[in-house]
Design an enzyme around this catalytic site. Structure first.
Site, PDB file in Angstrom:
ATOM      1  N   ASP A  17      -1.772   9.571  56.970  1.00  0.00           N
ATOM      2  CA  ASP A  17      -1.131   9.785  56.119  1.00  0.00           C
ATOM      3  C   ASP A  17      -2.988   9.268  55.011  1.00  0.00           C
ATOM      4  OD1 ASP A  17      -0.420   9.044  53.162  1.00  0.00           O
ATOM      5  OD2 ASP A  17       0.979   7.441  54.129  1.00  0.00           O
ATOM      6  N   ASP A  72       2.586  11.302  46.576  1.00  0.00           N
ATOM      7  CA  ASP A  72       4.439  11.258  46.553  1.00  0.00           C
ATOM      8  C   ASP A  72       5.592  11.293  45.558  1.00  0.00           C
ATOM      9  OD1 ASP A  72       2.753  10.350  48.835  1.00  0.00           O
ATOM     10  OD2 ASP A  72       3.440   7.465  48.358  1.00  0.00           O
TER      11      ASP A  72
END
Length: 253
Positions: A17, A72
């Site tokens: 991430d 996201d």
């Protein structure tokens, strides 16, 4: 936590991430973990997740196996639409060994209709996106399970040709998405973003077919072939916020 620990645990998939970074450019940061994963000798799928900030489609193939092209996703219809649109424009950069990733599936998170979730799953499959289930698998409803286990749609996603489909036509909320498949076939989605049902037409020239070619057309959600061979165009009524997904197979004469 290091790459060797992941390998010792038998990890097959690592999503790296972009949170709490040191401020360095992703193009410099992500190859370091790639190199460490390779040293372990274990084949680990390396998923780059820098949210599409530095256009990873243009450099990700040298670093990982997939790369996020979007921020996201969240469990709203507008977010699903936005991520699909953002991902479609990078289609030419994807292929076997390296895939555009518009983020996980929201199917089963109960903030969209059945038709919306079917459209969501259809688009991700056509785009060869990683089909990562984003709901709680322990409490999936039968409807969710039926959507996520459609073998014919999954086969499109896993087609060995490995070419990402994309949006090829749009007009006032009505769209055609398409892409090539192995064995000279074509996957086609008729997608209705409008608030009411509407007829959508796909023309052969929009999907790389000669107008005179005949094709056998299979509906992947009904698991049935259309009765008559298609030629020139196909028009079908599509519900609001819904998609119809087909495979076109050329009829050899």
């Amino acid at each position: 936590m290091d790459a060797e620990t992941f390998a010792d645990w038998g990890v097959d998939y690592l999503k790296y991430d972009n949170c709490f970074t040191d401020g360095s450019k992703p193009e410099l940061r992500y190859p370091k973990m790639r190199d460490e994963l390779l040293k372990t000798g274990r084949p680990i799928f390396y998923s780059l997740c820098e949210w599409g900030v530095d256009h990873p489609s243009t450099w990700g193939i040298k670093v990982g196996n997939s790369w996020r092209t979007t921020p996201d996703i969240n469990n709203t219809w507008s977010s699903i639409l936005n991520r699909a649109d953002l991902n479609s424009k990078w289609a030419e950069y994807a292929g076997p060994g390296g895939w555009n990733d518009p983020d996980m599936l929201e199917v089963g998170n109960d903030n969209a209709t059945r038709e919306e979730y079917k459209a969501h799953f259809s688009l991700w499959a056509l785009m060869k996106a990683p089909l990562l289930i984003g709901c709680d698998v322990r409490s999936m409803s039968p409807v969710t399970m039926k959507i996520l286990s459609n073998a014919e749609v999954i086969a499109v996603n896993q087609d060995p040709l490995g070419i990402q489909g994309k949006k090829v036509y749009k007009y006032d909320g009505l769209e055609v998405w398409a892409g090539p498949l192995s064995d000279n076939r074509i996957v086609v989605i008729l997608f209705n973003r409008r608030e009411l049902s509407a007829e959508i037409t796909v023309k052969w020239e929009d999907i790389g077919l000669n107008p005179s070619e005949e094709v056998q057309i299979r509906n992947l959600w009904k698991h049935k072939n259309l009765t008559n061979p298609g030629r020139g165009s196909l028009t079908s009524s599509v519900k609001s916020h819904a998609a119809k997904m087909f495979i076109f197979t050329r009829i050899q004469k």
